[in-house]
Write an enzyme that holds these catalytic residues in place. Structure first.
Site, PDB file in Angstrom:
ATOM      1  N   CYS A   1       0.842  -1.030  -0.096  1.00 64.11           N
ATOM      2  CA  CYS A   1       0.077   0.040  -0.006  1.00 64.11           C
ATOM      3  C   CYS A   1       0.895   1.262   0.025  1.00 64.11           C
ATOM      4  CB  CYS A   1      -0.857   0.061   1.185  1.00 64.11           C
ATOM      5  SG  CYS A   1      -1.973   1.381   1.462  1.00 64.11           S
TER       6      CYS A   1
ATOM      7  N   CYS B   1       0.645   5.858   7.412  1.00 58.70           N
ATOM      8  CA  CYS B   1      -0.543   5.049   8.030  1.00 58.70           C
ATOM      9  C   CYS B   1      -0.385   4.263   9.208  1.00 58.70           C
ATOM     10  CB  CYS B   1      -1.494   4.456   6.969  1.00 58.70           C
ATOM     11  SG  CYS B   1      -3.035   3.834   7.453  1.00 58.70           S
TER      12      CYS B   1
ATOM     13  N   CYS C   1      -1.703  -0.255   9.677  1.00 54.64           N
ATOM     14  CA  CYS C   1      -0.846  -1.620   9.468  1.00 54.64           C
ATOM     15  C   CYS C   1       0.360  -1.731  10.095  1.00 54.64           C
ATOM     16  CB  CYS C   1      -0.820  -1.883   8.061  1.00 54.64           C
ATOM     17  SG  CYS C   1      -1.972  -2.404   7.072  1.00 54.64           S
TER      18      CYS C   1
ATOM     19  N   CYS D   1      -7.028   0.854   0.272  1.00 50.20           N
ATOM     20  CA  CYS D   1      -6.515   0.139   1.377  1.00 50.20           C
ATOM     21  C   CYS D   1      -6.754  -1.299   1.121  1.00 50.20           C
ATOM     22  CB  CYS D   1      -7.652   0.316   2.376  1.00 50.20           C
ATOM     23  SG  CYS D   1      -7.211  -0.274   4.318  1.00 50.20           S
TER      24      CYS D   1
ATOM     25  N   GLN E   1     -17.675  -9.907  13.015  1.00 52.23           N
ATOM     26  CA  GLN E   1     -16.224 -10.223  12.853  1.00 52.23           C
ATOM     27  C   GLN E   1     -15.766  -9.587  11.574  1.00 52.23           C
ATOM     28  OE1 GLN E   1     -14.515 -12.328  14.769  1.00 52.23           O
ATOM     29  NE2 GLN E   1     -16.169 -12.986  16.353  1.00 52.23           N
TER      30      GLN E   1
ATOM     31  N   PHE F   1     -21.794 -13.754  26.021  1.00 51.56           N
ATOM     32  CA  PHE F   1     -21.019 -12.852  25.071  1.00 51.56           C
ATOM     33  C   PHE F   1     -21.437 -13.029  23.731  1.00 51.56           C
ATOM     34  CE2 PHE F   1     -18.187 -13.149  28.975  1.00 51.56           C
ATOM     35  CZ  PHE F   1     -18.184 -11.964  29.420  1.00 51.56           C
TER      36      PHE F   1
ATOM     37  N   GLU G   1     -26.089 -11.973  26.422  1.00 54.12           N
ATOM     38  CA  GLU G   1     -25.348 -10.561  25.763  1.00 54.12           C
ATOM     39  C   GLU G   1     -25.717  -9.378  26.555  1.00 54.12           C
ATOM     40  OE1 GLU G   1     -23.423  -7.963  23.965  1.00 54.12           O
ATOM     41  OE2 GLU G   1     -22.994 -10.048  23.381  1.00 54.12           O
TER      42      GLU G   1
ATOM     43  N   ASP H   1     -17.114 -15.717  24.206  1.00 54.63           N
ATOM     44  CA  ASP H   1     -16.516 -14.730  23.511  1.00 54.63           C
ATOM     45  C   ASP H   1     -16.679 -13.242  23.745  1.00 54.63           C
ATOM     46  OD1 ASP H   1     -15.001 -13.558  21.248  1.00 54.63           O
ATOM     47  OD2 ASP H   1     -16.557 -13.837  19.551  1.00 54.63           O
TER      48      ASP H   1
ATOM     49  N   CYS I   1     -10.126 -12.351  21.286  1.00 51.52           N
ATOM     50  CA  CYS I   1      -9.323 -11.441  20.372  1.00 51.52           C
ATOM     51  C   CYS I   1      -8.074 -10.726  21.075  1.00 51.52           C
ATOM     52  CB  CYS I   1     -10.024 -10.123  20.028  1.00 51.52           C
ATOM     53  SG  CYS I   1     -10.883  -9.301  21.205  1.00 51.52           S
TER      54      CYS I   1
END
Length: 410
Positions: free
Chosen positions: A63, A69, A72, A146, A246, A273, A293, A341, A367
């Protein structure tokens, strides 16, 4: 201050190179293991490093915005060592908690691009900038391409920029959350100028011109031309404006497959969750599911999806803040398996209750490898045994990694 030569031995958890010195570790941006640089060292960081040697793993960034930027971190690293590094992040987090376990190879799930992007828009004289902040800076990079995004979002960038121009406040930035759905782009704008109501006719016209599925401004749906649907394995969910999903479709499929494999033949499952039902709706094809949730918008979307016949087993749901009121041990007893999750903070309180329960199987999705390792330590100390740990990469060139861990009781 004089320059010194530094040899990079490893990559840190944010993607910076690390050089070991007599005064401790030095962090160096945009370098790879095996490379040497000349730089001044200030407070443990290398200033203006000049590379003296090049790793065979180095590649050209894909990119043109990469150097500035902040979106990334590792476009200059080739694929195999990049995936090894991400696997290593999970291994180190487990090791830090005293968990010695063989982590599976990373499942790469980035090819179709991220379907959700969060942009910032701001004024620069008479121009409107739309993009991401520079690395370690509040300055904004005006993005025109992008490679990590869904191509539909990239093609829409000029139109999104012109839309933002109509809504920018006199001072401050604008936040745009853009989601690619089966019906088109769903755009949710926050921090818009308070006078936007006067512009509703022109904003509605702009929504039609850009062929958006829906436009939401400051929490108010201005126009929905088509319901912005997410396909949860054949079940349609109307996305909540600006809500979580996701990041890539392929990662959602990969994570769901791992979760389904993890529960095996369980007949009764708690999905904690649960969000909009990413896992719950898939699990319900073969098991009775209770979804919990805390976000009202996510529960509402889940509820609406269940109102249509879907050929599912019994599905119930509950709005509950699992940080303040986790399901306690006796509430967990009816379930053969529990899936959880949580957000990046993890699920410590819920893990403690799960460890104290008699549930036979737990599937953790995370995550954040650090909080996952903490929660797994709690479960292991409570009698669970790790069976598999599988990383899934849906955030190309970034330090972020998803993980699915399957545990059972002996």
């Amino acid at each position: 201050m004089s320059e010194r030569e530094l040899e990079v031995s490893s990559l840190g958890h944010r993607g910076d190179g690390i050089a070991a010195t007599e005064n401790g570790q030095v962090y160096i941006a945009d370098v790879l293991p095996g490379e040497t640089v000349l730089a001044e060292v200030v407070n443990g960081r290398a200033n203006n490093p000049r590379r003296q040697s090049t790793s065979p793993d180095r590649i050209d960034p894909v990119c043109r915005h990469y150097e500035a930027c902040g979106g990334c971190a590792l476009q200059h690293l080739s694929e195999a060592p990049y995936l090894d590094w991400k696997r290593g992040l999970v291994e180190k987090s487990l090791s830090d908690r005293g968990i010695d376990f063989a982590v599976r190879d990373v499942i790469a799930a980035t090819a179709d691009g991220r379907r959700r992007a969060v942009f910032t828009a701001t004024r620069a004289g008479r121009h409107t900038l739309l993009g991401y902040h520079e690395k370690s800076s509040h300055r904004l990079v005006d993005v025109h391409e992008c490679p990590v995004l869904d191509p539909d979002i990239v093609r829409a960038l000029p139109g999104l920029r012109s839309l933002a121009a109509q809504l920018l406040p006199k001072k401050g930035d604008l936040r745009l959350t853009v989601l690619s759905t089966t019906a088109g782009l769903d755009v949710s704008i926050e921090k818009a100028d308070k006078t936007y109501e006067r512009k509703i006719p022109s904003l509605s016209q702009k929504t039609v011109e850009l062929d958006l599925a829906r436009l939401t401004v400051n929490g108010e749906v201005l126009l929905e031309t088509r319901p912005p649907l997410l396909d949860m394995s054949g079940v349609g969910i109307v996305a909540s404006p600006g809500g979580f999903t996701q990041a890539t479709r392929s990662a959602e499929v990969a994570l769901s497959k791992l979760v389904l494999e993890g529960i095996g033949k369980a007949k009764s499952v708690a999905d904690l969750f649960s969000g909009v039902g990413t896992f719950a709706l898939r699990l319900a094809r073969g098991a009775n599911v209770h979804a919990v949730e805390g976000d009202a918008a996510a529960i509402s979307a889940f509820d609406k999806a269940l109102r249509k016949p879907q050929g599912l087993k019994k599905v119930t749901f509950e709005k509950r803040d699992l940080y303040r009121r986790p399901l306690v041990a006796h509430e967990l007893e009816p379930f053969d398996a529990v899936v959880f999750d949580p957000p990046r903070a993890g699920a410590q309180a819920q893990a403690e209750q799960l460890a104290a329960s008699k549930v036979k199987k737990a599937i953790a999705v995370s995550c954040n490898p650090a909080t996952l390792a903490r929660d797994l330590r709690i479960l292991i100390d409570g009698g669970f045994v790790l069976q598999t740990v599988t990383p899934v990469d849906q955030f190309a060139y970034s330090p972020h990694i998803e993980v699915v861990a399957v545990l059972t009781r002996e």
